[in-house]
Design an enzyme around this catalytic site. Structure first.
Site, mmCIF file in Angstrom:
data_model
loop_
_atom_site.group_PDB
_atom_site.id
_atom_site.type_symbol
_atom_site.label_atom_id
_atom_site.label_comp_id
_atom_site.label_asym_id
_atom_site.label_seq_id
_atom_site.Cartn_x
_atom_site.Cartn_y
_atom_site.Cartn_z
ATOM 1 N N GLU A 23 47.585 35.262 43.826
ATOM 2 C CA GLU A 23 46.288 35.855 44.119
ATOM 3 C C GLU A 23 46.340 36.550 45.472
ATOM 4 O O GLU A 23 46.937 36.039 46.413
ATOM 5 C CB GLU A 23 45.183 34.786 44.137
ATOM 6 C CG GLU A 23 44.794 34.299 42.771
ATOM 7 C CD GLU A 23 43.500 33.498 42.755
ATOM 8 O OE1 GLU A 23 42.772 33.440 43.770
ATOM 9 O OE2 GLU A 23 43.209 32.917 41.688
ATOM 10 N N HIS A 77 39.149 38.990 45.961
ATOM 11 C CA HIS A 77 40.397 38.316 45.598
ATOM 12 C C HIS A 77 40.744 38.698 44.163
ATOM 13 O O HIS A 77 39.927 39.257 43.438
ATOM 14 C CB HIS A 77 40.329 36.792 45.791
ATOM 15 C CG HIS A 77 39.503 36.060 44.801
ATOM 16 N ND1 HIS A 77 38.119 36.006 44.860
ATOM 17 C CD2 HIS A 77 39.846 35.336 43.719
ATOM 18 C CE1 HIS A 77 37.662 35.272 43.872
ATOM 19 N NE2 HIS A 77 38.689 34.853 43.156
ATOM 20 N N HIS A 79 42.535 37.799 40.288
ATOM 21 C CA HIS A 79 42.868 36.799 39.270
ATOM 22 C C HIS A 79 44.036 37.392 38.470
ATOM 23 O O HIS A 79 43.817 38.207 37.571
ATOM 24 C CB HIS A 79 41.677 36.526 38.354
ATOM 25 C CG HIS A 79 40.625 35.663 38.945
ATOM 26 N ND1 HIS A 79 39.472 35.328 38.268
ATOM 27 C CD2 HIS A 79 40.537 35.032 40.142
ATOM 28 C CE1 HIS A 79 38.720 34.543 39.018
ATOM 29 N NE2 HIS A 79 39.338 34.358 40.168
ATOM 30 N N ASP A 90 35.702 29.250 43.110
ATOM 31 C CA ASP A 90 35.055 30.397 43.756
ATOM 32 C C ASP A 90 33.606 30.068 44.096
ATOM 33 O O ASP A 90 33.132 30.358 45.196
ATOM 34 C CB ASP A 90 35.084 31.633 42.848
ATOM 35 C CG ASP A 90 36.488 32.147 42.582
ATOM 36 O OD1 ASP A 90 37.396 31.871 43.401
ATOM 37 O OD2 ASP A 90 36.676 32.832 41.560
#
Length: 133
Positions: A23, A77, A79, A90
């Site tokens: 990530e 961010h 995935h 999250d």
């Protein structure tokens, strides 16, 4: 709603792709609510399913955003193998009162989604990309 420039989208997506299979994460800043600067930050976890921003880099970026006269507009961010939906992790780690963008790389084509924190939840919001800024 969050508005980002096409250049910021390209930088964000390119950085996330470059960090596969882990990530990627970072911040977005700008003026008048428009994300004009992408700030990649090292993921200390080095994990394909979790991230923790490097604290020293985070502090440095937040100081630079303030010094530049910009404001924090978003946090992002990726995935690498999951949809662009907030995970329980999250939701538990909402820190900033800004948009939370997630870039899914699961299908081979980047899919960007944004969420706004509201009462401990992340509510979907619209993303507008501007091309002439």
């Amino acid at each position: 709603m969050i508005t980002i420039t096409a250049q910021v989208y390209r930088e964000l997506a390119g950085y996330c792709v470059s960090k596969l299979p882990v990530e990627a994460c970072g911040l977005l800043s700008g003026r008048e609510g428009i994300a004009e600067t992408c700030w990649p930050i090292t993921n200390r976890e080095e994990s394909p399913t979790a991230f923790t921003m490097d604290e020293a880099e985070l502090d440095m970026v937040l100081e630079e955003i303030e010094r530049s006269g910009e404001e924090l507009v978003g946090m992002f961010h990726s995935h690498p193998t999951a949809a662009a939906k907030p995970s329980p992790f999250d939701k538990e780690h909402i820190v900033f009162p800004c948009s939370y963008l997630i870039l899914s790389l699961a299908s081979g084509r980047p899919r960007l989604r944004s969420y706004k924190p509201q009462e401990g939840e992340l509510i979907p919001e619209r993303i507008t990309i501007i091309y002439d800024k």
